[in-house]
Motif scaffolding. Structure first.
Motif, mmCIF file in Angstrom:
data_model
loop_
_atom_site.group_PDB
_atom_site.id
_atom_site.type_symbol
_atom_site.label_atom_id
_atom_site.label_comp_id
_atom_site.label_asym_id
_atom_site.label_seq_id
_atom_site.Cartn_x
_atom_site.Cartn_y
_atom_site.Cartn_z
ATOM 1 N N TYR A 17 0.833 -1.202 0.000
ATOM 2 C CA TYR A 17 0.000 0.000 0.000
ATOM 3 C C TYR A 17 0.867 1.252 0.000
ATOM 4 O O TYR A 17 0.623 2.198 -0.755
ATOM 5 N N ALA A 18 1.858 1.265 0.863
ATOM 6 C CA ALA A 18 2.730 2.437 0.973
ATOM 7 C C ALA A 18 3.486 2.689 -0.323
ATOM 8 O O ALA A 18 3.740 3.850 -0.684
ATOM 9 N N ASP A 19 3.845 1.624 -1.023
ATOM 10 C CA ASP A 19 4.584 1.755 -2.289
ATOM 11 C C ASP A 19 3.663 2.026 -3.481
ATOM 12 O O ASP A 19 4.144 2.235 -4.598
ATOM 13 N N GLY A 20 2.359 1.962 -3.253
ATOM 14 C CA GLY A 20 1.421 2.175 -4.361
ATOM 15 C C GLY A 20 1.434 1.050 -5.369
ATOM 16 O O GLY A 20 1.126 1.260 -6.546
ATOM 17 N N ASP A 21 1.760 -0.160 -4.926
ATOM 18 C CA ASP A 21 1.866 -1.319 -5.821
ATOM 19 C C ASP A 21 0.549 -2.094 -5.798
ATOM 20 O O ASP A 21 0.364 -3.024 -5.000
ATOM 21 N N ALA A 22 -0.381 -1.726 -6.688
ATOM 22 C CA ALA A 22 -1.703 -2.349 -6.694
ATOM 23 C C ALA A 22 -1.667 -3.842 -7.014
ATOM 24 O O ALA A 22 -2.320 -4.634 -6.315
ATOM 25 N N PRO A 23 -0.942 -4.280 -8.058
ATOM 26 C CA PRO A 23 -0.926 -5.726 -8.349
ATOM 27 C C PRO A 23 -0.428 -6.563 -7.182
ATOM 28 O O PRO A 23 -0.986 -7.631 -6.895
ATOM 29 N N LEU A 24 0.624 -6.081 -6.498
ATOM 30 C CA LEU A 24 1.142 -6.836 -5.361
ATOM 31 C C LEU A 24 0.144 -6.834 -4.210
ATOM 32 O O LEU A 24 -0.072 -7.867 -3.560
ATOM 33 N N ALA A 25 -0.465 -5.686 -3.954
ATOM 34 C CA ALA A 25 -1.440 -5.596 -2.863
ATOM 35 C C ALA A 25 -2.602 -6.547 -3.101
ATOM 36 O O ALA A 25 -3.052 -7.245 -2.185
ATOM 37 N N VAL A 26 -3.108 -6.576 -4.326
ATOM 38 C CA VAL A 26 -4.229 -7.467 -4.662
ATOM 39 C C VAL A 26 -3.808 -8.927 -4.514
ATOM 40 O O VAL A 26 -4.549 -9.745 -3.948
ATOM 41 N N ALA A 27 -2.631 -9.249 -5.014
ATOM 42 C CA ALA A 27 -2.150 -10.634 -4.923
ATOM 43 C C ALA A 27 -1.974 -11.062 -3.470
ATOM 44 O O ALA A 27 -2.335 -12.188 -3.092
ATOM 45 N N LEU A 28 -1.442 -10.170 -2.642
ATOM 46 C CA LEU A 28 -1.250 -10.494 -1.228
ATOM 47 C C LEU A 28 -2.586 -10.673 -0.519
ATOM 48 O O LEU A 28 -2.752 -11.591 0.288
ATOM 49 N N THR A 29 -3.529 -9.805 -0.820
ATOM 50 C CA THR A 29 -4.847 -9.914 -0.196
ATOM 51 C C THR A 29 -5.494 -11.245 -0.535
ATOM 52 O O THR A 29 -6.018 -11.947 0.341
ATOM 53 N N ARG A 30 -5.484 -11.604 -1.817
ATOM 54 C CA ARG A 30 -6.063 -12.892 -2.209
ATOM 55 C C ARG A 30 -5.327 -14.052 -1.535
ATOM 56 O O ARG A 30 -5.957 -15.013 -1.068
ATOM 57 N N SER A 31 -4.022 -13.966 -1.474
ATOM 58 C CA SER A 31 -3.230 -15.033 -0.864
ATOM 59 C C SER A 31 -3.534 -15.163 0.627
ATOM 60 O O SER A 31 -3.689 -16.283 1.140
ATOM 61 N N ILE A 32 -3.615 -14.039 1.333
ATOM 62 C CA ILE A 32 -3.897 -14.057 2.771
ATOM 63 C C ILE A 32 -5.223 -14.758 3.040
ATOM 64 O O ILE A 32 -5.341 -15.619 3.920
ATOM 65 N N ILE A 33 -6.241 -14.383 2.274
ATOM 66 C CA ILE A 33 -7.575 -14.927 2.508
ATOM 67 C C ILE A 33 -7.667 -16.399 2.112
ATOM 68 O O ILE A 33 -8.162 -17.241 2.867
ATOM 69 N N MET A 34 -7.145 -16.744 0.948
ATOM 70 C CA MET A 34 -7.257 -18.132 0.493
ATOM 71 C C MET A 34 -6.342 -19.072 1.284
ATOM 72 O O MET A 34 -6.623 -20.268 1.399
ATOM 73 N N THR A 35 -5.258 -18.542 1.850
ATOM 74 C CA THR A 35 -4.426 -19.363 2.735
ATOM 75 C C THR A 35 -5.224 -19.782 3.958
ATOM 76 O O THR A 35 -5.069 -20.906 4.469
ATOM 77 N N GLY A 36 -6.103 -18.882 4.435
ATOM 78 C CA GLY A 36 -6.977 -19.235 5.551
ATOM 79 C C GLY A 36 -7.861 -20.411 5.214
ATOM 80 O O GLY A 36 -8.031 -21.347 6.017
ATOM 81 N N LEU A 37 -8.437 -20.408 4.011
ATOM 82 C CA LEU A 37 -9.276 -21.523 3.585
ATOM 83 C C LEU A 37 -8.471 -22.809 3.488
ATOM 84 O O LEU A 37 -8.896 -23.869 3.975
ATOM 85 N N ARG A 38 -7.308 -22.739 2.852
ATOM 86 C CA ARG A 38 -6.494 -23.953 2.699
ATOM 87 C C ARG A 38 -6.076 -24.520 4.057
ATOM 88 O O ARG A 38 -5.990 -25.743 4.228
ATOM 89 N N SER A 39 -5.842 -23.633 5.020
ATOM 90 C CA SER A 39 -5.475 -24.091 6.361
ATOM 91 C C SER A 39 -6.618 -24.854 7.008
ATOM 92 O O SER A 39 -6.407 -25.895 7.646
ATOM 93 N N ILE A 40 -7.839 -24.357 6.841
ATOM 94 C CA ILE A 40 -9.003 -25.045 7.392
ATOM 95 C C ILE A 40 -9.192 -26.402 6.711
ATOM 96 O O ILE A 40 -9.425 -27.421 7.362
ATOM 97 N N GLU A 41 -9.083 -26.419 5.389
ATOM 98 C CA GLU A 41 -9.260 -27.671 4.638
ATOM 99 C C GLU A 41 -8.248 -28.736 5.074
ATOM 100 O O GLU A 41 -8.578 -29.924 5.175
ATOM 101 N N ALA A 42 -7.014 -28.295 5.319
ATOM 102 C CA ALA A 42 -5.953 -29.248 5.656
ATOM 103 C C ALA A 42 -5.976 -29.667 7.124
ATOM 104 O O ALA A 42 -5.349 -30.662 7.499
ATOM 105 N N SER A 43 -6.720 -28.919 7.944
ATOM 106 C CA SER A 43 -6.661 -29.143 9.386
ATOM 107 C C SER A 43 -7.487 -30.331 9.852
ATOM 108 O O SER A 43 -7.275 -30.852 10.949
#
Length: 234
Positions: free
Chosen positions: A197-223
């Motif tokens: 966000y601070a760097d104004g890097d929209a593609p990276l911010a979007v990719a990180l947001t999707r990764s953060i959220i979907m990692t939560g799902l994968r963690s639940i599935e694997a648990s």
């Protein structure tokens, strides 16, 4: 057990100022379902609730109907209410929606170049919570981080859409963050997101947001979480 901050009550009241007895019962039950004190499949004893809140069973029934609409409680005919199970398909659909909506939040934040200080404040709380291993505090501060993020994005309709996903997402998010190693991974990912966000890097911010959220799902599935039903996937 860490008590939830005002964020839960604000979500439940949805702009209303007065807190009724029904609201208090809903908040109490919602908190216990979200933090796992009442796991999926557990009975909800309306008599005990009425006694606990020194009331008749009518407000309790109203509270249970509210939680049924939120998807957290099942009220079978002629049987005791219970905490509703979560199906694997429900979890996947909720996480896919969250990932898409929060990705838009990230795009809007970068495009608007807003003041990020409120997010930095919540991130400081997340760092402290992770260092202490305090899952409940981390969870509620994480909820507040995401709420603040949506507000910083400046799109009120998007904020309302995210709120409308309801309490079921909070239940799943608490499960995810309770799993071993999740706090350290989560706080590090949020640090990278703030940097994007601070760097104004929209593609990276979007990719990180999707990764953060979907990692939560994968963690639940694997648990192998016992609250997750997979029969609908057969």
């Amino acid at each position: 057990m860490t008590e939830p901050p005002d964020v839960l009550r604000r979500m439940l009241l949805d702009g209303r100022a007065d807190v009724s007895l029904v609201d208090r019962i809903v908040e109490d039950l919602a908190r216990r379902i979200i933090d796992g004190s009442l796991p999926p499949g557990a009975d909800v004893n309306s008599v005990d609730l009425a006694r606990r809140f020194s009331t008749s069973r009518t407000p309790v029934r109203e509270a249970l109907l509210t939680l049924q609409r939120e998807g957290l409680v099942d009220i079978p005919a002629r049987r005791r209410p219970r905490v509703a199970p979560v199906t694997l398909s429900q979890a996947r659909e909720l996480y896919e929606i969250r990932a898409s909506l929060h990705a838009l939040v990230s795009e809007l934040i970068v495009a608007g170049s807003p003041d990020l200080s409120v997010l930095a404040t919540w991130q400081a709380h997340l760092r402290d919570d992770a260092a202490r291993g305090d899952v409940d505090a981390y969870f509620w501060h994480n909820v507040s981080f995401r709420q603040a993020e949506a507000e910083v994005a400046g799109n009120r309709q998007l904020t309302r859409l995210l709120s409308s996903l309801g309490l079921r997402t909070l239940q799943l998010r608490h499960v995810s963050l309770s799993l071993p190693g999740r706090l350290d991974r989560s706080v590090a990912d949020h640090e990278r997101l703030l940097s994007a966000y601070a760097d104004g890097d929209a593609p990276l911010a979007v990719a990180l947001t999707r990764s953060i959220i979907m990692t939560g799902l994968r963690s639940i599935e694997a648990s192998g979480w016992s609250g997750l039903e997979v029969a609908d996937e057969a």
